[in-house]
Design an enzyme around this catalytic site. Structure first.
Site, PDB file in Angstrom:
ATOM      1  N   GLU A   1       0.811  -1.226   0.000  1.00  0.00           N
ATOM      2  CA  GLU A   1       0.000   0.000   0.000  1.00  0.00           C
ATOM      3  C   GLU A   1       0.846   1.279   0.000  1.00  0.00           C
ATOM      4  O   GLU A   1       0.650   2.172   0.817  1.00  0.00           O
ATOM      5  CB  GLU A   1      -0.966  -0.003   1.185  1.00  0.00           C
ATOM      6  CG  GLU A   1      -1.929  -1.179   1.170  1.00  0.00           C
ATOM      7  CD  GLU A   1      -2.844  -1.232   2.388  1.00  0.00           C
ATOM      8  OE1 GLU A   1      -2.798  -0.306   3.219  1.00  0.00           O
ATOM      9  OE2 GLU A   1      -3.596  -2.214   2.502  1.00  0.00           O
TER      10      GLU A   1
ATOM     11  N   ASN B   1       1.939  -5.296  -3.077  1.00  0.00           N
ATOM     12  CA  ASN B   1       0.540  -5.559  -2.750  1.00  0.00           C
ATOM     13  C   ASN B   1      -0.195  -4.246  -2.489  1.00  0.00           C
ATOM     14  O   ASN B   1       0.337  -3.356  -1.817  1.00  0.00           O
ATOM     15  CB  ASN B   1       0.474  -6.453  -1.503  1.00  0.00           C
ATOM     16  CG  ASN B   1      -0.911  -6.977  -1.208  1.00  0.00           C
ATOM     17  OD1 ASN B   1      -1.536  -7.610  -2.052  1.00  0.00           O
ATOM     18  ND2 ASN B   1      -1.404  -6.731  -0.005  1.00  0.00           N
TER      19      ASN B   1
ATOM     20  N   HIS C   1     -10.983  -6.054  -2.231  1.00  0.00           N
ATOM     21  CA  HIS C   1     -12.056  -5.841  -1.259  1.00  0.00           C
ATOM     22  C   HIS C   1     -13.218  -5.163  -1.984  1.00  0.00           C
ATOM     23  O   HIS C   1     -13.084  -4.028  -2.431  1.00  0.00           O
ATOM     24  CB  HIS C   1     -11.577  -4.951  -0.106  1.00  0.00           C
ATOM     25  CG  HIS C   1     -10.417  -5.499   0.647  1.00  0.00           C
ATOM     26  ND1 HIS C   1     -10.497  -6.651   1.396  1.00  0.00           N
ATOM     27  CD2 HIS C   1      -9.141  -5.059   0.770  1.00  0.00           C
ATOM     28  CE1 HIS C   1      -9.315  -6.888   1.957  1.00  0.00           C
ATOM     29  NE2 HIS C   1      -8.477  -5.951   1.590  1.00  0.00           N
TER      30      HIS C   1
ATOM     31  N   GLU D   1      -6.437 -10.687  -0.819  1.00  0.00           N
ATOM     32  CA  GLU D   1      -7.227 -10.403   0.384  1.00  0.00           C
ATOM     33  C   GLU D   1      -8.712 -10.362   0.056  1.00  0.00           C
ATOM     34  O   GLU D   1      -9.458  -9.532   0.556  1.00  0.00           O
ATOM     35  CB  GLU D   1      -6.790  -9.073   1.008  1.00  0.00           C
ATOM     36  CG  GLU D   1      -5.311  -9.016   1.350  1.00  0.00           C
ATOM     37  CD  GLU D   1      -4.891  -7.715   2.018  1.00  0.00           C
ATOM     38  OE1 GLU D   1      -5.781  -6.964   2.491  1.00  0.00           O
ATOM     39  OE2 GLU D   1      -3.681  -7.446   2.071  1.00  0.00           O
TER      40      GLU D   1
ATOM     41  N   ASP E   1     -12.499 -10.332  -0.272  1.00  0.00           N
ATOM     42  CA  ASP E   1     -13.774 -10.421   0.435  1.00  0.00           C
ATOM     43  C   ASP E   1     -14.781  -9.543  -0.307  1.00  0.00           C
ATOM     44  O   ASP E   1     -14.419  -8.526  -0.886  1.00  0.00           O
ATOM     45  CB  ASP E   1     -13.691 -10.080   1.925  1.00  0.00           C
ATOM     46  CG  ASP E   1     -13.018  -8.756   2.233  1.00  0.00           C
ATOM     47  OD1 ASP E   1     -12.924  -7.888   1.333  1.00  0.00           O
ATOM     48  OD2 ASP E   1     -12.574  -8.563   3.378  1.00  0.00           O
TER      49      ASP E   1
END
Length: 471
Positions: free
Chosen positions: A180, A223, A259, A288, A290
């Site tokens: 990030e 990432n 996400h 990650e 979701d």
């Protein structure tokens, strides 16, 4: 990824980062033996010449040449259902927080690997791969890092990378080396952080070069989030990766956190974006995943993400950020593949089907849709309908044990509006309605009750029903 919990209070097992050679050899031998046993058992179970559709996420992904992993918290490894689901379904593990800087090096030069090792050792005992997350990130830094001057910060960053990667040398599949580092929005600029502000743009390249020296065999990833489609942020990351590849800076993979929610859905150019990064000569990983929501709408989104990965040959695997909804950092949005009671949701079946597996699996496996061992089930019917509206009814049936309460989620079409609900207590999040029991929560084993609702909107598009959750 976001913080789930901070702080490591166990006594430090050992200072310094390196694992003794004997221990590394032992781990490698145990992992190899476990893998051999699992492989032998799997082969023995298959009749020769008989095709077999995998019935777990990890097995189905493996048949497609991918891994399917989950983010894991050491705090939950004492919970039987959590561990059983992890061991059965997943082939890769990422530590939620236990490998972040504040957990591993809370004070300068003093390392505590005990919680991270707990996750690592469990994964290896099950023959799972491990992703390392994360070495350099602006968040979850201990205070002492931010207080360093530029020279000391550079030394501390390189030392942290080296110590942590040496501790797990040869045993981590992929590392999120830097996480990030770019701003949100349309600027494409770097994010302000101690590393960016004091070391400048070169800190990312330096981190990757240090990581390669520490463990030449690990895949080294950058990432980030909100880079899933083509936009200013993903373009900036793309430009950096292209430059790194052109100049020989060691980078092997790019992680796309993925996400999603109704306000930030799966972008239409998701697959094309993955492909353009892969075309640079790096692997891409969904790191990650979701997706907030429920029912068939959530299931369709999950299926689309999996199919996008499978369509890109260099998309090597998928990790969902958690196992049951109740432990998600976005728990109120029910974003994962298992509900609070570890029942498989429609999204689970969509993922397994997209991977080429056989949804439903063993009918005696608790949590399968329609499984008699499920705590409760929910079934929808349209009771009455008229021009411009209809009444819906959901029947709740307890499983083999009595329950004291239940809840069910329903996803309605964007043009539909619920005007009344009876025999249940509703709450709303966008077009998702969650109905909980009122007076009718206590059901004997096998007993049923129902609730109803009136909708303004066409009955031709009935609501999608999520799994029943019992209490």
């Amino acid at each position: 990824m976001r913080m789930i919990g901070k702080g490591m209070t166990e006594p430090r097992r050992r200072a310094g980062g390196a694992v003794p050679r004997a221990r590394r050899r032992l781990r490698a031998a145990l992992s190899a033996a476990t893998t051999a046993l699992l492989t032998a058992g799997a082969l023995a179970a298959l009749p020769q010449g008989t095709a077999h559709a995998a019935d777990t996420l990890g097995a189905a992904a493996a048949e497609k040449g991918r891994y399917f992993g989950a983010a894991v918290s050491a705090n939950h490894l004492g919970e039987a259902q959590y561990v059983a689901t992890l061991n059965r379904e997943f082939s890769s593990v990422t530590a939620e927080n236990e490998m972040k800087w504040d957990a591993l090096e809370p004070s300068r030069g003093s390392f505590n690997f005990s919680r991270a090792d707990q996750i690592f050792d469990h994964a290896k005992s099950q023959g799972m791969d491990v992703r390392g997350h994360t070495l350099v990130w602006h968040s979850q830094l201990p205070n002492w890092v931010s207080q360093l001057g530029a020279s000391d910060l550079r030394t501390a960053m390189n030392s942290h990378i080296t110590q942590v990667m040496t501790h797990y040398k040869g045993e981590i599949h992929s590392w999120d080396v830097v996480n990030e580092a770019f701003q949100d929005g349309g600027s494409g600029a770097r994010r302000s952080s101690p590393f960016q502000d004091k070391l400048g743009d070169g800190f990312i390249e330096e981190a990757f070069r240090t990581a390669r020296a520490a463990d030449p065999n690990a895949k080294l990833c950058y990432n980030d989030y909100n880079t899933d489609g083509v936009n200013a942020k993903s373009n900036a990351v793309y430009t950096m990766v292209r430059d790194f590849k052109a100049r020989g800076v060691p980078i092997d993979c790019v992680g796309f956190q993925s996400h999603f929610n109704p306000n930030s859905p799966v972008p239409s150019d998701y697959q094309a974006n993955l492909q353009r990064f892969a075309d640079l000569g790096v692997d891409v990983q969904i790191t990650e995943l979701d997706i907030e929501g429920s029912g068939q709408a959530q299931a369709a989104d999950y299926g689309n993400v999996v199919r996008a990965c499978l369509a890109v040959s260099r998309c090597t695997g998928i990790t969902v950020w958690g196992i049951p909804d109740k432990y998600s950092w976005r728990a109120s949005g029910t974003p994962l593949l298992f509900d609070d009671n570890y029942n498989k949701k429609p999204a689970y079946d969509a993922v397994l089907s997209a991977l080429g597996g056989a949804p439903g699996g063993d009918p005696g496996d608790p949590g399968d849709p329609g499984d008699p061992d499920a705590a409760c089930t929910a079934a929808y019917t349209t009771a009455e309908q008229w021009n411009g509206g209809y009444n819906g009814r959901v029947t709740i049936t307890a499983g083999r044990s009595p329950i004291s309460g239940w809840s069910v989620t329903l996803t309605l079409g964007s043009s539909q509006q619920v005007v009344s609900v009876w025999n249940g207590s509703p709450t709303y999040s966008g077009n998702v309605m969650t109905v909980r029991s009122t007076w009718n929560g206590s059901l004997a084993a096998g007993a049923s009750t129902s609730f109803g609702f009136t909708v303004n909107g066409s009955a031709a598009s009935p609501p999608q029903i999520g799994a029943c959750t019992a209490s």
